[in-house]
Every structure is written in C-alpha cells, then in structure tokens.
Design an enzyme around this catalytic site. Structure first.
Site, short mmCIF file in Angstrom:
data_model
loop_
_atom_site.label_atom_id
_atom_site.label_comp_id
_atom_site.label_asym_id
_atom_site.label_seq_id
_atom_site.Cartn_x
_atom_site.Cartn_y
_atom_site.Cartn_z
CG ASP A 1 78.20 7.89 38.09
OD1 ASP A 1 78.20 7.41 36.94
OD2 ASP A 1 77.20 8.43 38.58
C1 BGC Z 1 75.11 8.13 36.04
C2 BGC Z 1 74.96 6.76 36.65
C3 BGC Z 1 74.98 5.71 35.56
C4 BGC Z 1 76.27 5.86 34.75
C5 BGC Z 1 76.41 4.82 33.66
C6 BGC Z 1 76.28 8.22 35.06
O1 BGC Z 1 76.31 9.42 34.38
O2 BGC Z 1 75.29 9.06 37.08
O3 BGC Z 1 73.78 6.68 37.40
O4 BGC Z 1 74.89 4.44 36.12
O5 BGC Z 1 76.27 7.14 34.16
O6 BGC Z 1 75.56 5.05 32.62
#
Ligand code: BGC
Length: 748
Positions: free
Chosen positions: A304
């Site tokens: 993530d």
């Molecule tokens: C979130 C994810 C997301 C990623 C990309 C993160 O902050 O936890 O769910 O896919 O950002 O935007």
C-alpha cells in the site's frame, strides 16, 4: 530493434509456451535479457505526481505530463507502473486519461530498451470515481445491503468497462477486509461484518471485474485488499495496531481473500498496519507462507501507499530505508507503491548487487508482474480508442446504479405506515446536512480521495432534495439545512418552516472521509445533528429520518423521535433519486443490514456473538440489545413463511440435506425478501456463535404470490476453525434458524 526482440519472444512463446501449464517462455526469455535496473524498475510504482507538471500533491489542473520528469523515470529508473491522479488532485476527463496514459506508453516505447508496457493502476472503488462523468455506485457497504450478488457482479462489470474506457487496466478494488470494527474510517468500503455474505459479494466482484479473460478490452485486473487483518484495529483508528489470534484471523478475516483467490483475483494489496506487533509488510509468514504456500496465490503482491518506508519511521522495525526494502521484498512483496520518489529503486539495486536480496526473489516478482501485463494483453495493445466504449457513463449504467441504490435502502422503522407518503399534496419540510449534497451520498473516493471537494461532482445528478421536488412538486416542498455536521444553522427559521409542514424529512449524514482523515473518537452523531433532530421531534409532527452514513452512528434518541427511519448507507450518484422514489412509494425498500447496528457507542457486539455475551447485569439472557440486528430491514409489504421443511435430519459424511420454505407476499405491493438461513452449533470445541448465516437468497414476490426456496447444505456449511487452526466440522446437533423457526439436525 527493441520491437523485434519483443516480437521474437512473443512468437516463440506462442509456439512453445502455455502460461497455465509450464513456465512462460516469453516471460522467461524476457527476464533472461533484463538488467537488474530494468527488473527493479518493473517492481516500482510511482504516483502520477512524480511525472506530472507542478509539485507532487499540487499538480497543474487539469493534470498533464512533464516530459522531462517522465523521461528521467523511464530512462534512469525504467519504471514499470504508475498510479492515481496525483495525490490530492482530483478527477480526470476520459480524454485526458487517454492523453496522459497514451503519452506515457509512447515515450516508454521510444525510450526504453525493451519496451515493456507500463501498467497503470487506480482506485475505482465505487465505480470509476477518478474519471469525470463515470458511473458512481453505492459504496461497498450499500452493495452488501442489497444482498443481491448478481447486482454486485453487474456493478463490477460496469466498473471494469469504464475503467478500461479510461485506458486503465488495473483496479485497486474490492476491499475484502471484514467490517467488524464500525469505528474504522473505511467501514463503508467493506461488505459488512458477516463472512458468508462478504464471501458471496467477493465472488461476484472478482467475476464481474475480471470476467473469463482480463485481456478483454472491457475487463481489468482486480486487486483484493488489504491482506490481512486491516479492518480490525483495536482502537478503531486507521492503520493502528490489531491484535488478532491466528484462529480468529482464519475464521473471520481470511475467508474473503481465500474466496477471491479461488475466483481468480490477479493481484493483492497488503495491509498497511500491524498484527500482533508485526507490520504485515514485513511478515513472511503472512505474505509467503500463508498467501503463497498455503493459499496458492500466483499473482502480484503490491504494497500500500509508501508502506515500505513506513517500516522505518512509523513501524520502527527497520532502522533505515535500505533495511526496510530488504525486509519487505524478502517477506514477499513484488511491487512497491513507492510512490513519491524513486529511492526504492536505488536501494533495491544496491541490495541485489550486494547479494542481500537474491536474484531469484527478484526474478520471481518480475515474472509475476510481466505475467499480469501479458494476461492483460498490454504487450499487444495498451489502450483502445474511446469510441470502443459507447456505454461509458451511459443511462443504462446509471440505471444499474439506481437499482443498486434502491435495493440497498434499508427501512428500519415505519410506525403508522409513515412511509410511503401517498398523499402527494402534503406539505413536506426537508432539512439536514445530507439533504442537498451529492458528496454526502457518495462519501470518500469520490472525485477526490476524501470526497469533500464539490467542483468535480457528476453533472445532472440529483440530491435528495432535488429528487423530492420532482416527485412531489416544488410547491409542496420547503427546505432549510438546519445544520451542517458541525453546527446549527438558523434553527429558528428551520423550526418555523417545519411547523407549517405536514411531514418532516430529516436527512442526517456523515462528513465524507477515509483513512487517517476519516478517524473519529466515537460513534456518536455530531451534537448539531442531535440538537436539530430533538428540536424537530418536539414539534410532534411525523419525522422521517434518512441516514446517509458510512458507519453506524448512534441514533437511539433520534430514532425514538422519528416515525420512520430509512437507512441509505452511501448510495452514490443515484442515491437522491432512489431515496425520493422510496419515500414516494415508487420503490419498495428491500435492503437488509449487513452489520449489527449498535445502540450505544461502546456496545459493539456482533450478531454472531457467543452465548456468554447475552448475559445481562441481572444475570438474565437479555444482554444483547443492538439498535437493529444484522439482516434486519422492513418492506412496504409483508411476507409470511411456511413451516421449514428438511428432507432428512442427519448429514453423514459428504451427504447433503435440503431445507425448504415457501414465502408468501401478503400485501398489496410487489416486494423483495431476503430469505436468510442461520444455524447454531449447539455444543462445540470452540465456543459456538448464537447464530451464523449459512445461506441466503433474495426473491421477488408479487402481491399474494408464493415462492419456494430450497437450500442444499453439506457438513461444510457448519465448519469452523478449530483449536489447531484447521477448518473442521464436528459431529453433533445443529439448530437451523429461519425467520422465527428453529429445527434440529445432526451431523455425524
Ligand atoms: C489506500 C489504498 C489505495 C492506495 C492507492 C492507500 O492510501 O490505503 O486502499 O489503494 O492508497 O490510492
């Protein structure tokens, strides 16, 4: 030259390779000629902000590529993937998506040695929320409330279509974290608290999004997220520690991911948090032993946001970034969502050159990434003309969103048949912070990350107020907001108007937000909304409460003062229309709660609790008192159930048993009912839940129509995770529970 290398490899692979049965010749040959820098480039994903004009998070609007930055990323860092809209920046038009991604691929073809296509990834979490004019659906919690897996499959098929229409082949969705901590800011992104229901929705989501072949121009690769145990932070705060015993992890939080793997999910995103003191990004047991060796997942594991770096300053298990990179890659990460710089590449290259990260680990990760790109057809074509997608943002797609919003609406109270409002001449006063806002209906991940910005809202979509004005006629509706979520707004004028009305429609809401900015301290409704509700109910006029909440905010007193309560979740762009149509009787609500609605801020007990949790302070068994139970939801019609029938009372070995019931619509309106079959294992080696959902079916019945529903059950339906963390079914008595009936069966 570059293209001829790829062409040669492609032809050889077609002649000799078969990705399903033996190592892929094309990919293996490609890996053999790649340099370490090229391999590491494939493992790195940057945010659009790194290659766009402006400062990261303060990009030029509309976003555009900065060629100098892009050239550096391609030539020096050999990047393999890009994501997002530029943090903090918003929605992009379909034309601009094609321009941006087209330019990235074109420059990559011109400048890179091997011309390996770049894969773009996006969060299209309730429809294509980052493409202007795309179809926005209810958030996942509302989708779960429909209890209609076919509808969830259609939603995901449309989302895939519109994502590919935006030239993007990879969607960071669905969220498969179980919603068992209602405080958590991402509760609305889950399919609710129940394993069986969430698994059914998971299967539909993956099938809808990926179809048979992700190489189709209308399908995308799904990304199940966030593996594993992200949704259960002890404090309720996003990305804060979770303490989950392995048995519970396997019982509650693993099954949706297991289902997604069985359904063919191509990628997985890792939980940013920690479980039992180990950050998941550094957890070999979870990322390799469990995910790969045990569950057999073959796809790409991506971190993530910036999570490798977070192993240093936030998790504090690595003293520097290089150590963090080594930890994460050796735990099983294939791609790093870096995303704001390319330091990751330099560090991983150093580690490989020093022998601290073996080349076979790199090759394994790169092979998975290249396989994904190949399966998506990116080596042949990275994007299709916009004209390929005439249905983008179409009326037909909006109708599915409307249907989903309608089927999610959950009628929690309806005293004196307050709803529907049949008399179209009545004077209605509408108020509350959610009454005239599309943002309150959509929540986070709507045009911007937090969903607060109103500038990119989809044109011509109706708020609740606007839709009510159409259904009842402007002349019958008066409106004042009465309050924002934070403060009262001219309460005196609001009460004056309310006094003149026959009915009051109070639209309460939750300020859009997710992740850290969405954290709250408790589930209380904001004081301003409580005050407004109390003032209105003191007028002794029928109050119809409409709740647009991402998580169950405490409404005990507000419910007492209302004649009717319609719970809307975050119903999306068609939510205003759906709510107004339900209030005016065009739509008969059929949603059922996909979670237990707590009655008090700390009363967070799930429907599938243990018997001991029912003990009250007076030692009676009356201690479980949610505001509304899981699976609850009223209709404008009424249904009766015939006695439940079973074709035999004992299941032996692999035999199955049939449970049937006939449901009749006794009212004068067509309605949909969700037939829910629960059970209790009466005695077991692990304390059994008082009830657990084991089957359900949604049926539609015309007035006076009856339908028989039959469920086929095997011993597997009553299995659970035993003391040794293995799934087992124990012999013994099982009590089946259907509507208000109970029947005993035996498992031998
Ligand atoms: C979130 C994810 C997301 C990623 C990309 C993160 O902050 O936890 O769910 O896919 O950002 O935007």
């Amino acid at each position: 030259m570059r293209n001829s290398i790829l062409l040669f490899l492609l032809i050889t692979s077609c002649l000799f390779g078969n990705a399903q049965t033996r190592p892929d010749v094309f990919i293996d040959s490609l890996i053999r000629i790649m340099t370490v820098e090229e391999k590491v480039g494939q493992m790195s994903q940057i945010d659009l902000g790194v290659i766009a004009t402006g400062e990261p998070c303060k990009l030029k609007n509309p976003q555009e590529i900065d060629l100098e930055k892009l050239h550096l990323a391609i030539t020096k860092y050999k990047i393999g993937s890009v994501l997002n809209v530029g943090c903090g920046s918003g929605t992009i038009s379909i034309e601009n998506w094609h321009k941006i991604i087209g330019l990235i691929q074109k420059e990559n073809t011109a400048l890179s040695r091997l011309n390996i296509p770049i894969i773009y990834g996006i969060d299209a979490v309730h429809g294509v929320n980052y493409t202007m004019g795309g179809t926005l659906f209810p958030q996942q919690i509302g989708q779960a409330a429909t209890w209609n897996p076919d509808l969830v499959e259609q939603i995901n098929a449309i989302t895939a279509y519109e994502t590919r229409a935006s030239a993007i082949p990879w969607n960071f969705s669905p969220v498969l974290d179980l919603g068992r901590q209602p405080l958590w800011s991402r509760f609305s992104e889950t399919y609710g608290e129940d394993v069986f229901l969430a698994k059914a929705m998971t299967k539909s989501a993956i099938t809808g999004m990926q179809g048979e072949d992700i190489g189709s121009p209308f399908k995308v690769a799904a990304c199940m997220k966030h593996f594993l145990g992200y949704s259960m932070p002890l404090s309720g705060k996003d990305r804060s520690p979770a303490w989950i015993a392995e048995r519970e992890l396997r019982e509650y939080f693993l099954p949706t991911f297991q289902q997604a793997i069985i359904s063919g999910a191509k990628t997985v995103m890792i939980n940013s948090g920690e479980i039992n003191g180990t950050p998941v990004h550094a957890n070999y047991d979870i990322l390799t032993k469990l995910l790969r060796n045990e569950l057999g997942f073959k796809g790409v594991a991506i971190t993530d946001w910036e999570d490798i770096y977070k192993l240093t300053d936030l998790h504090r298990v690595a003293s520097n970034r290089k150590e963090a990179v080594k930890m994460a890659i050796m735990a099983g990460i294939d791609m790093s969502m870096t995303p704001n710089d390319l330091v990751f590449n330099d560090l991983l290259i150093e580690l490989v050159k020093e022998g601290a990260v073996p080349m076979n680990r790199i090759d394994q990760a790169v092979s998975r990434i290249l396989t994904l790109k190949k399966e998506l057809g990116l080596f042949n074509k990275t994007q299709y003309p916009i004209a390929t997608y005439p249905e983008f943002g179409s009326k037909q797609h909006a109708e599915i969103s409307y249907k989903a919003a309608c089927e999610s609406l959950t009628l929690l109270k309806n005293n004196n048949k307050a709803l529907p409002i049949e008399n179209k001449k009545e004077k209605i006063f509408v108020c509350g912070p959610a009454a005239n806002s599309l943002n309150f209906l959509n929540g986070s991940w709507t045009h911007t990350w937090q969903g607060i910005d109103t500038t990119c809202n989809t044109k011509n979509k109706l708020t609740i107020l606007q839709a009510l004005q159409i259904n009842f006629g402007k002349e019958h509706i008066t409106f004042l907001p009465g309050c924002s979520t934070d403060s009262l707004i001219d309460l005196a004028s609001c009460l004056e108007l309310a006094k003149k009305a026959d009915k009051i429609i109070l639209c309460l809401g939750e300020k859009p937000g997710t992740e850290l900015p969405g954290n709250i301290d408790d589930l209380s409704l904001s004081p301003a909304q409580v005050k407004l509700a109390a003032a209105l109910s003191s007028l002794h006029k029928p109050v119809i409460l409409v709740c647009s909440f991402g998580r169950p905010r405490i409404i005990r007193d507000v419910v007492k003062g209302a004649e009717a309560v319609l719970y809307a979740y975050l119903p999306g762009d068609e939510g205003g229309r759906a709510i107004a149509d339900c209030i005016s009787g065009i739509v008969n609500p059929s949603g059922k709660l996909p979670f237990t609605y707590p009655g008090a801020v700390n009363e967070l007990v799930h429907y599938d609790h243990k018997t001991m949790e029912e003990l009250a302070t007076d030692f009676s068994m009356n201690g479980y008192n949610p505001e509304f139970d899981f699976g609850y939801g009223l209709s404008f019609t009424s249904f009766t159930y015939s006695p439940m029938k079973i074709n035999k009372a004992t299941i032996t070995g692999s035999e199955s048993i049939e449970v049937s019931v006939t449901v009749t619509n006794n009212g004068t309106r067509t309605g949909k009912e969700v037939v829910q079959l629960y059970y209790q294992d009466l005695f077991a080696s692990i304390t059994p839940s008082v009830k657990k959902l084991t089957e359900f079916r949604k049926i539609e019945l015309m007035p006076h129509e009856s339908k028989q529903v039959t469920f086929v059950l095997t011993a597997e339906n009553f299995s659970f995770i035993g003391k040794d963390c293995q799934r087992i079914t124990e012999p013994g008595e099982i009590e089946l529970q259907l509507s208000n009936q109970k029947k005993l069966i035996y498992v031998r």
